[in-house]
Design a protein around this motif. Structure first.
Motif, PDB file in Angstrom:
ATOM      1  N   VAL A   3       0.852  -1.193   0.000  1.00  0.00           N
ATOM      2  CA  VAL A   3       0.000   0.000   0.000  1.00  0.00           C
ATOM      3  C   VAL A   3       0.881   1.234   0.000  1.00  0.00           C
ATOM      4  CG1 VAL A   3      -1.792   1.289   1.208  1.00  0.00           C
ATOM      5  CG2 VAL A   3      -1.826  -1.209   1.237  1.00  0.00           C
ATOM      6  N   LEU A   4       0.702   2.080  -1.010  1.00  0.00           N
ATOM      7  CA  LEU A   4       1.456   3.327  -1.101  1.00  0.00           C
ATOM      8  C   LEU A   4       0.499   4.499  -0.878  1.00  0.00           C
ATOM      9  CD1 LEU A   4       3.860   5.094  -1.733  1.00  0.00           C
ATOM     10  CD2 LEU A   4       3.411   4.776  -4.173  1.00  0.00           C
ATOM     11  N   ALA A   5       0.691   5.197   0.225  1.00  0.00           N
ATOM     12  CA  ALA A   5      -0.092   6.400   0.519  1.00  0.00           C
ATOM     13  C   ALA A   5       0.782   7.607   0.196  1.00  0.00           C
ATOM     14  CB  ALA A   5      -0.522   6.403   1.985  1.00  0.00           C
ATOM     15  N   LEU A   6       0.460   8.287  -0.873  1.00  0.00           N
ATOM     16  CA  LEU A   6       1.280   9.421  -1.301  1.00  0.00           C
ATOM     17  C   LEU A   6       1.013  10.641  -0.427  1.00  0.00           C
ATOM     18  CD1 LEU A   6       0.929   9.037  -5.164  1.00  0.00           C
ATOM     19  CD2 LEU A   6       2.962   8.574  -3.786  1.00  0.00           C
ATOM     20  N   PRO A   7       2.039  11.411  -0.095  1.00  0.00           N
ATOM     21  CA  PRO A   7       1.860  12.590   0.750  1.00  0.00           C
ATOM     22  C   PRO A   7       0.961  13.628   0.077  1.00  0.00           C
ATOM     23  CG  PRO A   7       4.065  12.550  -0.207  1.00  0.00           C
ATOM     24  CD  PRO A   7       3.447  11.227  -0.502  1.00  0.00           C
ATOM     25  N   GLY A   8       0.192  14.316   0.903  1.00  0.00           N
ATOM     26  CA  GLY A   8      -0.661  15.377   0.386  1.00  0.00           C
ATOM     27  C   GLY A   8      -1.890  14.886  -0.357  1.00  0.00           C
ATOM     28  N   GLY A   9      -2.143  13.571  -0.302  1.00  0.00           N
ATOM     29  CA  GLY A   9      -3.314  13.037  -0.980  1.00  0.00           C
ATOM     30  C   GLY A   9      -3.217  13.071  -2.498  1.00  0.00           C
ATOM     31  N   LYS A  10      -1.998  13.186  -3.025  1.00  0.00           N
ATOM     32  CA  LYS A  10      -1.822  13.247  -4.481  1.00  0.00           C
ATOM     33  C   LYS A  10      -2.043  11.874  -5.109  1.00  0.00           C
ATOM     34  CE  LYS A  10       1.714  16.905  -4.251  1.00  0.00           C
ATOM     35  NZ  LYS A  10       3.140  17.204  -4.533  1.00  0.00           N
ATOM     36  N   ASP A  11      -2.448  11.878  -6.402  1.00  0.00           N
ATOM     37  CA  ASP A  11      -2.474  10.631  -7.153  1.00  0.00           C
ATOM     38  C   ASP A  11      -1.107  10.467  -7.816  1.00  0.00           C
ATOM     39  OD1 ASP A  11      -2.380  12.042  -9.642  1.00  0.00           O
ATOM     40  OD2 ASP A  11      -4.539  12.379  -9.494  1.00  0.00           O
ATOM     41  N   PRO A  12      -0.790   9.267  -8.352  1.00  0.00           N
ATOM     42  CA  PRO A  12       0.546   9.052  -8.923  1.00  0.00           C
ATOM     43  C   PRO A  12       0.918  10.066 -10.001  1.00  0.00           C
ATOM     44  CG  PRO A  12      -0.559   6.963  -8.622  1.00  0.00           C
ATOM     45  CD  PRO A  12      -1.572   8.011  -8.303  1.00  0.00           C
ATOM     46  N   ASP A  13      -0.037  10.427 -10.857  1.00  0.00           N
ATOM     47  CA  ASP A  13       0.277  11.362 -11.947  1.00  0.00           C
ATOM     48  C   ASP A  13       0.716  12.721 -11.413  1.00  0.00           C
ATOM     49  OD1 ASP A  13       0.166  12.177 -14.861  1.00  0.00           O
ATOM     50  OD2 ASP A  13      -1.262  13.591 -13.989  1.00  0.00           O
ATOM     51  N   SER A  14      -0.084  13.283 -10.501  1.00  0.00           N
ATOM     52  CA  SER A  14       0.250  14.614  -9.977  1.00  0.00           C
ATOM     53  C   SER A  14       1.524  14.570  -9.142  1.00  0.00           C
ATOM     54  CB  SER A  14      -0.920  15.166  -9.153  1.00  0.00           C
ATOM     55  OG  SER A  14      -1.215  14.312  -8.061  1.00  0.00           O
ATOM     56  N   PHE A  15       1.758  13.451  -8.418  1.00  0.00           N
ATOM     57  CA  PHE A  15       2.974  13.348  -7.608  1.00  0.00           C
ATOM     58  C   PHE A  15       4.209  13.316  -8.508  1.00  0.00           C
ATOM     59  CE2 PHE A  15       6.400  11.063  -5.549  1.00  0.00           C
ATOM     60  CZ  PHE A  15       6.450  11.666  -4.301  1.00  0.00           C
ATOM     61  N   ILE A  16       4.176  12.511  -9.575  1.00  0.00           N
ATOM     62  CA  ILE A  16       5.327  12.390 -10.479  1.00  0.00           C
ATOM     63  C   ILE A  16       5.599  13.715 -11.187  1.00  0.00           C
ATOM     64  CG2 ILE A  16       6.156  11.281 -12.591  1.00  0.00           C
ATOM     65  CD1 ILE A  16       4.742   8.732 -11.617  1.00  0.00           C
ATOM     66  N   ARG A  17       4.545  14.418 -11.565  1.00  0.00           N
ATOM     67  CA  ARG A  17       4.728  15.715 -12.217  1.00  0.00           C
ATOM     68  C   ARG A  17       5.406  16.710 -11.276  1.00  0.00           C
ATOM     69  NH1 ARG A  17       1.867  16.519 -16.989  1.00  0.00           N
ATOM     70  NH2 ARG A  17       0.426  14.845 -17.525  1.00  0.00           N
ATOM     71  N   ALA A  18       5.031  16.652  -9.984  1.00  0.00           N
ATOM     72  CA  ALA A  18       5.562  17.618  -9.018  1.00  0.00           C
ATOM     73  C   ALA A  18       6.925  17.212  -8.472  1.00  0.00           C
ATOM     74  CB  ALA A  18       4.572  17.801  -7.871  1.00  0.00           C
TER      75      ALA A  18
END
Length: 257
Positions: A3-18
C-alpha cells in the motif's frame, strides 16, 4: 500486495509531475505490505486503554477473517499481538471463537486487553520515581538505548527522565501536570502499585527485557528491508549489509545473556 499512501493526498500522476519519477519509485519500493499498513492504522488508536485496544483489534478482524490461508492468518495474529502489545495466545483464542461464531469482532475480555504497559516498563516507571540510589544509572541506560521508544509508557518515561535531567522533583503529582489525561491516569495507576523495594539487579532485568524487545523489532524491520532490496536491481551491497545486520541481531537474541 503493498500500500502506497502518497503525501498530500496526491495521485501518482500529480505526484510524479511535481516530485519526479525517482521520488515516486523510491516511495513505491518502501511501501509497506498490506498487513503492516493496516496494523499501522490500528496502532494509531489509543492503545493505552482497554477500550482502545479492543477497537484496534476489531478494526483488523474483518481483514483477518477474509484471509483463506491458515498460515497467513496465523502470521497476522502474531504480528497484531506484537505491534498492539496484546497477549498472543489470548488473541488467537478470541479470534478463533469469533470465527467459529461467524462474528466480525472479538468480545471484550480482560485477559485480551490487559493493563496498559508491560510489567518491565511499569516497574521501570516505579524505579525512576523511587530508586534514588541507582536512578541516574537507570535513566542513562534507557536514554542511551532509547529503550522507551514505542512503549505504552513512552511519554511517562520521557517525562521522568526529562525531569531528572533538569533537576526537577520526581514525584507523581508534579509529573502528572505535564502529561495528557490518559498518561496521567496510567502514571497514577503505576505509582500507587505496591511491591518489594527495588534493586539494581531487578532494574537490569527490566532493561534486558526492553533491549530484547528493541532487537526483535529491529530484526522484523531488517527482514522487511531485505525482502524489498532483494527485488531491487543493483542492491547487492545494501542487501549484504542487511543480511549481516540480521545475523548480528539473531546472535544477540539467541545469546543467553
Amino acid at each position: 500486495m503493498r500500500v502506497l499512501a502518497l503525501p498530500g493526498g496526491k495521485d501518482p500522476d500529480s505526484f510524479i509531475r511535481a516530485d519526479g519519477a525517482a521520488a515516486y519509485t523510491k516511495l513505491l519500493n518502501e511501501a509497506p505490505p498490506y498487513v503492516d499498513y493496516l496494523i499501522s492504522r490500528a496502532a494509531k488508536m489509543d492503545l493505552t486503554s482497554a477500550e482502545g485496544k479492543l477497537r484496534a483489534v476489531n478494526f483488523l478482524m474483518p481483514y483477518v477473517q477474509r484471509i483463506p490461508d491458515r498460515i497467513l492468518r496465523s502470521e497476522w495474529a502474531t504480528r497484531i499481538a506484537q505491534q498492539l502489545r496484546i497477549e498472543e495466545p489470548v488473541l488467537r483464542e478470541s479470534m478463533r471463537k469469533a470465527a467459529n461464531e461467524r462474528r466480525s469482532e472479538v468480545k471484550a475480555r480482560p485477559e485480551l486487553v490487559g493493563r496498559a504497559g508491560k510489567p518491565a516498563e511499569r516497574r521501570l516507571v516505579q524505579m525512576l520515581i523511587e530508586a534514588e540510589e541507582f536512578r541516574s544509572h537507570l535513566a542513562q541506560e534507557i536514554r542511551a538505548g532509547e529503550l522507551h521508544r514505542g512503549l505504552e509508557t513512552e511519554r511517562i518515561l520521557e517525562a521522568l527522565m526529562g525531569a531528572y535531567e533538569s533537576g526537577e522533583t520526581l514525584d507523581a503529582a508534579s509529573l502528572a501536570m505535564k502529561l495528557e489525561d490518559r498518561d496521567r491516569r496510567l502514571l497514577f495507576e503505576i505509582a500507587f502499585e505496591t511491591g518489594a523495594p527495588a534493586t539494581w539487579e531487578e532494574g537490569e532485568s527490566c532493561l534486558a527485557v526492553l533491549r530484547r524487545r528493541r532487537a526483535e523489532e529491529e530484526l522484523a524491520t531488517v527482514q522487511k528491508q531485505i525482502e524489498t532490496q532483494a527485488a531491487v536491481a543493483g542492491s547487492g551491497g545494501e542487501l549484504r549489509r542487511l543480511l549481516e545486520r540480521k545475523q548480528e541481531l539473531r546472535r544477540r537474541l539467541d545469546s543467553p545473556a
